[in-house]
Design a protein around this motif. Structure first.
Motif, PDB file in Angstrom:
ATOM      1  N   ARG B 125      51.861  69.836  50.510  1.00  0.00           N
ATOM      2  CA  ARG B 125      50.811  70.888  50.822  1.00  0.00           C
ATOM      3  C   ARG B 125      49.743  70.290  51.773  1.00  0.00           C
ATOM      4  O   ARG B 125      49.291  69.872  52.820  1.00  0.00           O
ATOM      5  N   THR B 126      48.906  69.254  50.304  1.00  0.00           N
ATOM      6  CA  THR B 126      47.718  68.560  51.222  1.00  0.00           C
ATOM      7  C   THR B 126      47.470  67.547  52.544  1.00  0.00           C
ATOM      8  O   THR B 126      48.086  67.552  52.954  1.00  0.00           O
ATOM      9  N   ARG B 128      50.417  67.157  53.816  1.00  0.00           N
ATOM     10  CA  ARG B 128      50.955  67.894  55.233  1.00  0.00           C
ATOM     11  C   ARG B 128      50.202  68.314  55.548  1.00  0.00           C
ATOM     12  O   ARG B 128      49.669  68.199  57.559  1.00  0.00           O
ATOM     13  N   ASP B 129      48.737  68.785  55.380  1.00  0.00           N
ATOM     14  CA  ASP B 129      47.714  70.086  56.213  1.00  0.00           C
ATOM     15  C   ASP B 129      46.213  68.686  56.486  1.00  0.00           C
ATOM     16  O   ASP B 129      45.782  69.388  57.318  1.00  0.00           O
ATOM     17  N   HIS B 130      46.587  67.981  55.787  1.00  0.00           N
ATOM     18  CA  HIS B 130      45.757  66.796  55.510  1.00  0.00           C
ATOM     19  C   HIS B 130      45.466  65.643  56.090  1.00  0.00           C
ATOM     20  O   HIS B 130      45.196  64.618  55.605  1.00  0.00           O
ATOM     21  N   SER B 262      40.433  75.040  46.401  1.00  0.00           N
ATOM     22  CA  SER B 262      40.274  75.376  47.813  1.00  0.00           C
ATOM     23  C   SER B 262      38.532  75.808  47.255  1.00  0.00           C
ATOM     24  O   SER B 262      37.600  76.267  48.194  1.00  0.00           O
TER      25      SER B 262
END
Lengths: 239, 343
Positions: B125-126, B128-130, B262
């Motif tokens: 996720r990280t 992909r998102d950042h 988060s």
């Protein structure tokens, strides 16, 4: 499942009694008739969850739930919350209301003058059902009373709060056969500690145990396949 | 699915809880702070020295409201065990399986498959998102290592082997954990997991949130009639809720770690929310605990679609639902325990 199916008459003439330790809750007949799994979850797995129906039922019951509120009105004696049992059927429970009508054909009651004919009345939330589950419960109560008082009870009544109507129930041999049949199955299942598998039906929508039972599991893919699927999707997706 | 009701947190040291007409009454000295109907509460977490009246505890047990007591600093004391744990057949089945490695192993494998899968997807996720901010190569490398661990789980023939695999996967995962921290890198960083005591702010946060999750898992297992002390992977040790720790494995990355990250990455938690002790241990202070608990409660109300049941539910219900699926596995309704595999 190997259950000896007996008729009511055979049961009466037989000599076997269930020992007290093996007695089942009378109210369970209603659960069992509604859904075998629901009965097993409540009575074998000891699960219970309130929903608005069960809570409403409880609140309504608080009024009848009081042996101390028993009363005599002339030729009518009303006993509330009467504990009953049957050794033959192997059940015990509490009758909401048992009316005793003064009647020369009745039975003598300890501490009361005259003869009395018992007439069980079971109070129910909602309205009359098309299925027999309430009638079966009433019939089982009557069978207990018959055994305890050594008498015959030809009919009883169900009182539905929503419609405020009494439904008179004739306690015939067919209904009694059903009680015996179901209780035999219940005793067998209880001995084995067996919970039937989930099967999704329409009645699940009204069931208070729905969230503990997870009836959808019955239709689900296998959990093994789910795990395998996640792992193989993972190989494709994560690079 | 069932509605998740509210959790009552009692954070004031001097608060005393008592019962009045099916309500829980919170009192501080002579002042009445609140009166809440028990039917609207899921659980009570009490971080006060004074505790609660026996009458309240009895009523909570009857209503199925889970009550747990902690020291004001967050050390767990005990929970109320109500009438819900009457299912001796289920518990005996649990013990039988726990005593038999052949039968425990598939369940333990599910817990670990869930954990490794979820760890990997926290990294993914990280990544992909950042992608612009992080060391994508390192994340990809660690993620690939987790992926290969996931593939090896099925082949484990002993629980010890599985534990070894899990240990290595955890190392791989935490090796990349510092990369997941995107803000205030001077104040929040991660080198290695430390617990007794936590030696940096991130470890302090993780420890506190794991405590909350343990308590949720324990309550969930008790609620469905299982014994939280008898696990399939974690061995019995007096005072250790082994089954709760088993159940937590799959939930740590996806529920606790993501939550902690988060909080840090959105700046919701600040260095001032921590205090340092003489032994070098770092802990949340009163204010910090309040911030975390409020956010934790909010997170629990957020929704997801359960990947196995395909039903919408709140995150707060997840431990309960997984506990229920575990029961259904032990009772033979399912051919394996389906962990929450979340991406």
């Amino acid at each position: 499942m190997t259950v000896s199916i007996m008729s009511y008459r055979e049961l009466l003439n037989g000599s076997t009694d269930y020992p007290e330790d093996d007695w089942l809750a009378l109210s369970g007949i209603q659960h069992y008739a509604f859904c075998k799994r629901q009965w097993a979850l409540i009575h074998i797995e000891q699960l219970w969850q309130e929903n608005e129906r069960t809570t409403a039922g409880q609140i309504e019951h608080q009024r009848v739930d009081d042996y101390g509120n028993s009363e005599t009105r002339g030729d009518l004696l009303i006993l509330r919350s009467l504990r009953v049992f049957s050794r033959k059927v192997g059940i015990t429970g509490i009758c909401d209301v048992v009316e005793f009508h003064k009647d020369d054909d009745g039975v003598a009651l300890h501490g009361r003058e005259g003869k009395w004919k018992p007439y069980p009345v079971e109070y129910k939330h909602g309205h009359a059902k098309t299925k027999d589950e309430d009638r079966l419960q009433l019939c089982a109560e009557a069978m207990c009373l018959e055994e305890m008082l050594a008498c015959d009870i030809a009919e009883g009544a169900l009182f539905y709060r929503e419609t405020k109507r009494r439904e008179v129930v004739e306690l015939d041999d067919a209904l009694r056969d059903q009680v015996v049949n179901l209780t035999c199955q219940m005793h067998e299942m209880y001995q084995r500690g067996y919970t039937p598998k989930a099967r999704r039906t329409k009645s699940c929508n009204a069931c208070s145990l729905r969230n503990l039972c997870l009836p959808e599991l019955g239709r689900k893919q296998s959990a093994k396949a789910y795990i395998q699927q996640c792992i193989s999707d993972d190989a494709a997706g994560g690079k | 699915m069932r509605q998740l009701l509210n959790t009552l947190f009692v954070l004031s040291e001097d608060a005393y809880l008592s019962l009045k007409d099916d309500n829980v009454v919170v009192q501080n000295k002579d002042e009445r702070l609140a009166s809440i109907p028990l039917r609207s509460i899921e659980q009570i977490l009490c971080f006060s020295y004074k505790g609660a009246s026996p009458a309240l505890m009895g009523k909570c047990a009857e209503f199925g409201v889970a009550v747990s007591f902690f020291s004001p600093r967050g050390r767990y004391y005990c929970s109320i065990l109500g009438e819900k744990n009457r299912n001796v057949l289920l518990r005996r089945q649990q013990f039988r399986i726990a005593d038999d490695e052949k039968r425990s192993l598939p369940i333990a494998k599910s817990f670990i498959a869930g954990k490794v899968f979820n760890c990997r997807w926290v990294l993914e996720r990280t990544k992909r998102d950042h992608a612009m901010r992080v060391n994508v190569e390192r994340l990809a490398g660690q993620s690939a290592a987790l992926h290969s661990a996931l593939g090896q789980i099925g082949g484990c023939s002993r629980i010890d082997e599985l534990r070894g695999l899990e240990g290595n996967a955890a190392k791989d995962y935490f090796f990349a954990f510092d990369d997941l921290i995107l803000r205030n890198k001077d104040d929040f960083f991660f080198e290695v997991r430390s617990r007794r005591p936590p030696l940096d702010r991130l470890n302090a946060l993780l420890s506190f949130v794991y405590t909350l999750l343990t308590s949720d898992c324990t309550a969930a297992l008790q609620g469905v009639g299982l014994d939280p002390y008898v696990g399939f992977m974690h061995v019995d040790r007096p005072g250790r809720v082994s089954l709760a720790l088993d159940l937590m494995e799959e939930l740590r990355p996806v529920v606790a770690d993501r939550f902690v990250l988060s909080m840090v990455n959105t700046g919701a938690i600040k260095p001032a929310d921590f205090e340092e002790r003489e032994n070098g241990g770092i802990f949340l202070n009163d204010k910090g605990r309040k911030v975390v608990l409020t956010a934790w409660q909010k997170r629990k109300m957020e929704e997801l679609t359960h990947p196995f049941l395909n039903e919408k539910m709140t995150w707060g219900l997840v431990p309960y639902v997984q506990a229920l699926l575990l029961v259904r596995t032990l009772r033979g309704d399912l051919d394996a325990y389906p962990p929450l595999m979340w991406k």
